[in-house]
Scaffold this motif. Structure first.
Motif, PDB file in Angstrom:
ATOM      1  N   LYS A  47       0.738  -1.091  -0.002  1.00 20.91           N
ATOM      2  CA  LYS A  47      -0.083  -0.107   0.175  1.00 20.91           C
ATOM      3  C   LYS A  47       0.986   1.311   0.202  1.00 20.91           C
ATOM      4  N   LEU A  48       2.179   1.192   0.680  1.00 21.62           N
ATOM      5  CA  LEU A  48       2.986   2.121   0.339  1.00 21.62           C
ATOM      6  C   LEU A  48       3.350   2.700  -0.822  1.00 21.62           C
ATOM      7  N   ILE A  49       3.539   1.417  -1.710  1.00 25.90           N
ATOM      8  CA  ILE A  49       4.064   1.708  -3.113  1.00 25.90           C
ATOM      9  C   ILE A  49       2.835   2.024  -4.238  1.00 25.90           C
ATOM     10  N   LEU A  50       1.941   1.294  -3.979  1.00 20.41           N
ATOM     11  CA  LEU A  50       0.772   1.485  -5.164  1.00 20.41           C
ATOM     12  C   LEU A  50      -0.054   2.931  -4.990  1.00 20.41           C
ATOM     13  N   LYS A  51      -0.557   3.167  -6.047  1.00 20.98           N
ATOM     14  CA  LYS A  51      -1.121   4.485  -6.272  1.00 20.98           C
ATOM     15  C   LYS A  51      -2.470   4.404  -7.200  1.00 20.98           C
ATOM     16  N   ASP A  52      -3.372   5.356  -6.749  1.00 19.72           N
ATOM     17  CA  ASP A  52      -4.687   5.535  -7.613  1.00 19.72           C
ATOM     18  C   ASP A  52      -5.172   4.238  -8.070  1.00 19.72           C
ATOM     19  N   ASP A  53      -5.580   3.979  -9.248  1.00 21.86           N
ATOM     20  CA  ASP A  53      -6.594   2.850  -9.651  1.00 21.86           C
ATOM     21  C   ASP A  53      -5.869   1.534  -9.031  1.00 21.86           C
ATOM     22  N   ILE A  54      -4.421   1.384  -9.425  1.00 19.76           N
ATOM     23  CA  ILE A  54      -3.939   0.211  -9.009  1.00 19.76           C
ATOM     24  C   ILE A  54      -4.056   0.011  -7.554  1.00 19.76           C
ATOM     25  N   LEU A  55      -3.905   0.876  -6.824  1.00 23.30           N
ATOM     26  CA  LEU A  55      -4.219   0.742  -5.402  1.00 23.30           C
ATOM     27  C   LEU A  55      -5.493   0.332  -4.858  1.00 23.30           C
ATOM     28  N   LYS A  56      -6.617   0.972  -5.577  1.00 26.58           N
ATOM     29  CA  LYS A  56      -7.836   0.418  -5.335  1.00 26.58           C
ATOM     30  C   LYS A  56      -8.191  -0.787  -5.718  1.00 26.58           C
ATOM     31  N   ASN A  57      -7.597  -1.192  -6.959  1.00 24.98           N
ATOM     32  CA  ASN A  57      -7.780  -2.931  -7.459  1.00 24.98           C
ATOM     33  C   ASN A  57      -7.020  -3.655  -6.369  1.00 24.98           C
ATOM     34  N   PHE A  58      -5.823  -3.236  -5.915  1.00 25.65           N
ATOM     35  CA  PHE A  58      -5.178  -4.072  -4.840  1.00 25.65           C
ATOM     36  C   PHE A  58      -6.163  -4.337  -3.417  1.00 25.65           C
ATOM     37  N   ASN A  59      -6.602  -3.264  -3.025  1.00 16.53           N
ATOM     38  CA  ASN A  59      -7.420  -3.336  -1.929  1.00 16.53           C
ATOM     39  C   ASN A  59      -8.563  -4.290  -2.046  1.00 16.53           C
ATOM     40  N   LYS A  60      -9.252  -4.125  -3.412  1.00 16.28           N
ATOM     41  CA  LYS A  60     -10.438  -4.862  -3.540  1.00 16.28           C
ATOM     42  C   LYS A  60     -10.052  -6.548  -3.719  1.00 16.28           C
ATOM     43  N   THR A  61      -8.885  -6.610  -4.290  1.00 16.07           N
ATOM     44  CA  THR A  61      -8.345  -8.100  -4.591  1.00 16.07           C
ATOM     45  C   THR A  61      -8.069  -8.803  -3.340  1.00 16.07           C
ATOM     46  N   ILE A  62      -7.296  -7.902  -2.370  1.00 14.92           N
ATOM     47  CA  ILE A  62      -6.926  -8.329  -0.995  1.00 14.92           C
ATOM     48  C   ILE A  62      -8.243  -8.719  -0.338  1.00 14.92           C
ATOM     49  N   GLU A  63      -9.181  -8.099  -0.366  1.00 15.14           N
ATOM     50  CA  GLU A  63     -10.662  -8.468   0.209  1.00 15.14           C
ATOM     51  C   GLU A  63     -11.101  -9.865  -0.222  1.00 15.14           C
ATOM     52  N   ASP A  64     -10.950  -9.879  -1.799  1.00 14.14           N
ATOM     53  CA  ASP A  64     -11.607 -11.383  -2.217  1.00 14.14           C
ATOM     54  C   ASP A  64     -10.332 -12.655  -1.614  1.00 14.14           C
ATOM     55  N   ILE A  65      -9.249 -12.294  -1.619  1.00 10.98           N
ATOM     56  CA  ILE A  65      -8.126 -13.344  -1.054  1.00 10.98           C
ATOM     57  C   ILE A  65      -8.691 -13.690   0.403  1.00 10.98           C
ATOM     58  N   LYS A  66      -9.031 -12.663   1.311  1.00 11.72           N
ATOM     59  CA  LYS A  66      -9.095 -12.842   2.642  1.00 11.72           C
ATOM     60  C   LYS A  66     -10.438 -13.659   2.814  1.00 11.72           C
ATOM     61  N   GLY A  67     -11.511 -13.400   2.007  1.00  5.17           N
ATOM     62  CA  GLY A  67     -12.701 -14.220   1.718  1.00  5.17           C
ATOM     63  C   GLY A  67     -12.441 -15.560   1.825  1.00  5.17           C
ATOM     64  N   ASN A  68     -11.353 -15.981   0.873  1.00  5.98           N
ATOM     65  CA  ASN A  68     -10.921 -17.545   0.527  1.00  5.98           C
ATOM     66  C   ASN A  68     -10.062 -17.938   1.567  1.00  5.98           C
ATOM     67  N   LEU A  69      -9.494 -17.243   2.404  1.00  5.44           N
ATOM     68  CA  LEU A  69      -8.591 -17.405   3.497  1.00  5.44           C
ATOM     69  C   LEU A  69      -9.445 -18.020   4.664  1.00  5.44           C
ATOM     70  N   LYS A  70     -10.663 -17.812   4.689  1.00  4.87           N
ATOM     71  CA  LYS A  70     -11.685 -18.114   5.915  1.00  4.87           C
ATOM     72  C   LYS A  70     -11.923 -19.664   5.677  1.00  4.87           C
ATOM     73  N   ASN A  71     -11.621 -20.259   4.450  1.00  2.00           N
ATOM     74  CA  ASN A  71     -11.766 -21.647   4.185  1.00  2.00           C
ATOM     75  C   ASN A  71     -10.604 -22.378   4.302  1.00  2.00           C
ATOM     76  N   PHE A  72      -9.608 -21.992   4.901  1.00  4.05           N
ATOM     77  CA  PHE A  72      -8.065 -22.355   4.669  1.00  4.05           C
ATOM     78  C   PHE A  72      -7.993 -23.608   5.813  1.00  4.05           C
TER      79      PHE A  72
END
Length: 358
Positions: A47-72
């Protein structure tokens, strides 16, 4: 959770990328016991490196990943995602792996390719004259077990049949049982088969196998039908030792082809050219070697060094590990891949290949 077969997954991951060379894909390899602190630290760093739309995509992608980690529930897991491309793939892994989180213009497949190479799938058969168990093993875990049994009389009782007739009937029953096992084994046989069991039944069984299945038998283990735990341990060790031998043999084959000026290339540039042309049959890579480079996803040019702008199409480039890109090209063209820690491959430029054609 969308669970994938490792071979199919690597092929899928090798074919997806951001055409604008933007860092829109997140690849996570997580060890169940240690990943939580690691992933929080890596998310903060990114998050310190990414900016603008790339950061927004990263945040949303991490949410998707964390959702799948619940079934780990497995020892480790691989998750590959991009919210921008509505892309999410996961794989449960039975071995411990190093925690890794990579943000790039394409999924990071090197750890998966290493697992595929080092944890060979195989079929294990435990058999005697009236009982058989077929284990299907892949990536270090048992995927399936098939049990087969037959009610065959082992002792001749007084009266009734003569001893000779009893023996004929018993042999016929055993042969019929073994034929049933042959049929089941044909359905499940991987490239490598280990046959095990007590006494001589396993040897008789091997002689009954069709040639194409018999050629896959890599070892025979004499062991009690009751000692499954010991058998599985020996089988995993045997396959691991075979894998080390395969790496050595691959390098020796490469050296012979080079000496004959035959179907071989070595070194970064020649290997990269060959893999992009679909020439490679067997790619050989030094296990932990990396080479910093750049890729233009628009025109699929990969070179070592650093360039911010593609000199060919003037589009933005992405910083990459050139070895990772060679791996992706190799997977797209169905090349075989062998990792090795041999000093000889290091001396040849850390990477080389046996070719399909020149």
């Amino acid at each position: 959770m969308n669970q994938e077969n490792i071979n199919d997954l690597i092929r899928v991951l090798s074919e997806v990328y951001d055409e604008n060379s933007e860092n829109t894909f997140v690849s996570l390899y997580a060890n169940k016991k240690t990943y939580k602190k690691f992933i929080d630290h890596r998310i903060r760093e990114c998050k310190l490196i990414l900016k603008d739309d790339i950061l927004k995509n990263f945040n949303k992608t991490i949410e998707d990943i964390k959702g799948n980690l619940k079934n780990f529930n497995s020892k480790s897991i691989g998750i590959f995602a991009s919210n921008k491309y509505n892309f999410l793939k996961t794989i449960s892994l039975s071995m411990k792996i190093q925690n890794t989180l990579i943000v790039d213009s394409s999924p990071y497949i090197r750890p998966l390719a290493r697992i595929e190479d080092e944890w060979e799938s195989f079929t294990l058969l435990l058999i005697n004259s009236n009982y058989a168990k077929i284990f299907s093993v892949s990536t270090g875990k048992i995927d399936d077990i098939k049990k087969i049994s037959s009610d065959i009389i082992n002792k001749h009782k007084k009266g009734g049949w003569s001893q000779a007739r009893f023996n004929r009937i018993r042999k016929g029953a055993i042969k019929a049982f073994l034929s049933d096992v042959v049929e089941e084994l044909q359905k499940k046989a991987e490239k490598s088969i280990i046959i095990s069991g007590p006494g001589t039944t396993k040897n008789i069984f091997i002689e009954m196998l069709p040639k194409n299945i018999k050629n896959k038998v890599v070892d025979v283990i004499d062991i009690s039908i009751e000692d499954e735990k010991k058998l599985l341990k020996e089988s995993f060790e045997l396959i691991a030792n075979r894998e080390q031998t395969k790496g050595y043999d691959a390098v020796q084959r490469l050296k012979q082809e080079i000496l004959k000026d035959g179907l071989a290339v070595y070194g970064l540039s020649e290997t990269l050219d060959a893999v992009k042309n679909g020439q490679i049959d067997l790619l050989i890579i030094e296990k932990d070697y990396r080479m910093k480079g750049w890729i233009c996803e628009n025109c699929q040019v990969v070179e070592k060094g650093i360039k911010k702008v593609c000199p060919y199409c003037k589009n933005k480039t992405s910083e990459v590990d050139v070895i990772e890109e060679i791996l992706e090209f190799a997977e797209r063209t169905d090349a075989n891949i062998e990792f090795t820690d041999s000093k000889e491959i290091a001396d040849l430029g850390h990477v080389g290949a046996i070719l399909r054609f020149k």
